[in-house]
Design an enzyme around this catalytic site. Structure first.
Site, PDB file in Angstrom:
ATOM      1  N   ASP A  60      -1.823  -1.400 -10.895  1.00  0.00           N
ATOM      2  CA  ASP A  60      -1.566  -0.217 -11.548  1.00  0.00           C
ATOM      3  C   ASP A  60      -2.799   0.539 -11.212  1.00  0.00           C
ATOM      4  OD1 ASP A  60      -0.157   0.632 -13.436  1.00  0.00           O
ATOM      5  OD2 ASP A  60      -1.709  -0.335 -15.371  1.00  0.00           O
ATOM      6  N   ALA A  61      -2.715   1.380 -10.538  1.00  0.00           N
ATOM      7  CA  ALA A  61      -3.937   2.748  -9.386  1.00  0.00           C
ATOM      8  C   ALA A  61      -2.855   3.597  -8.877  1.00  0.00           C
ATOM      9  CB  ALA A  61      -4.172   1.327  -8.849  1.00  0.00           C
TER      10      ALA A  61
END
Ligand code: SPV
Ligand code: MG
Length: 289
Positions: A60-61
């Site tokens: 989640d980046a």
């Protein structure tokens, strides 16, 4: 298909003086989760950056594309007409990127976007190995203005500040959020990971701007949606609880198989339940919002 007035319905609910309880949104990474959420009484759906990233095997980046998000919105729109709120992170940290994502999501049927003020590349708000950095507020203001210009009222814009996540003050968080509302945001999310629940209650007590407040109560489940409504929140987003419940359920099933060498038929979820739940082509009634 989601109706184009989903954004209008959501906006009306968030600002209604007679709203009896907060609007409840559930993270739904696929059509099955969406149907289940609606059948169990949720009003809206959240396309979570964390859940979609996890489903695709990605961090989640800032790795998801507009297409990844739009595909999920399209899947949810096959089985429900309820408003779909999309977590667009920081929209890649550019103004034109924000415009492209917003326009594509409108075409896919989204009712709202949640744009956050993390610096590119973002990390998840609960990441243990790194700390969230903030983008320049001016950039986020320009992103919001650009989204509004390109989609008009077709999307509810929720501005999210990661100020408290980044260890900044509540004054800074409120100052940024006020600027985002002035730029065109419809609603404000001041994200918190305070496990005592004191911080989100203080946020609501001190937020006097007319823009409705949104919360993601991942870190403070002891506060019920009724508590959060009484504190002043108009929208509660339960961002990833279904994925975590699915993880627990899948693990339990796998362990039962390992023990017994066969999957015992599930009374809670027989095969027929999947088809019954999805009822593809029969969207739910527009009763709630
Ligand atoms: C998400 O669901 O991707 C969110 C919410 O941004 S949280 O991970 O709880 O910060
Ligand atoms: Mg996210």
């Amino acid at each position: 298909m989601p109706t184009s007035d989903a954004a209008a319905r959501l906006r009306r609910s968030l600002t209604s003086p007679t709203l009896a309880r907060p609007v409840l949104a559930a993270g739904a990474v696929n059509a099955m989760a969406a149907r289940l959420a609606i059948e169990e009484g949720f009003d809206a759906l959240w396309v979570s950056g964390l859940e979609v990233s996890a489903a695709l095997g990605l961090p989640d980046a800032n790795v998801l594309s507009a297409r990844d998000l739009a595909d999920v919105v399209t899947a949810l729109g096959r089985v429900t007409e309820r408003p779909v709120i999309v977590d667009v992170d920081n929209a890649g940290g550019t103004v034109e990127g924000a415009a492209r994502i917003a326009a594509d999501l409108v075409r896919a049927g989204a009712a709202a976007v949640c744009l956050e003020d993390s610096a590119y590349p973002k990390c998840n708000s609960f990441a243990a190995h790194t700390t969230q950095q903030l983008a320049a507020a001016d950039l986020v203001v320009r992103q919001i203005e650009r989204i509004r210009k390109i989609v008009g009222d077709e999307l509810v814009i929720i501005s999210r500040t990661e100020s408290l996540i980044a260890g900044m003050s509540l004054e800074l968080a409120m100052g940024r959020s006020t600027r985002f509302v002035e730029a065109g945001a419809d609603a404000v999310l001041i994200h918190s990971k305070d496990q005592t629940g004191g911080q989100p209650v203080e946020v609501a007590a001190r937020w006097t701007n007319a823009a409705p407040l949104v919360t993601v109560p991942t870190a403070f489940p002891q506060l019920t949606s009724t508590d959060l409504g009484q504190a002043g929140y108009r929208l509660c987003i339960y961002a990833n609880q279904f994925s975590r419940a699915a993880l627990a359920g899948m693990r339990a099933a796998a362990r039962q198989f390992t023990r017994e060498g066969t999957f015992r038929p599930s009374t809670e979820a027989p095969l027929a339940a999947v088809g019954d739940l999805l009822r593809v082509g029969e969207p739910d009634a527009l009763s709630c919002i």
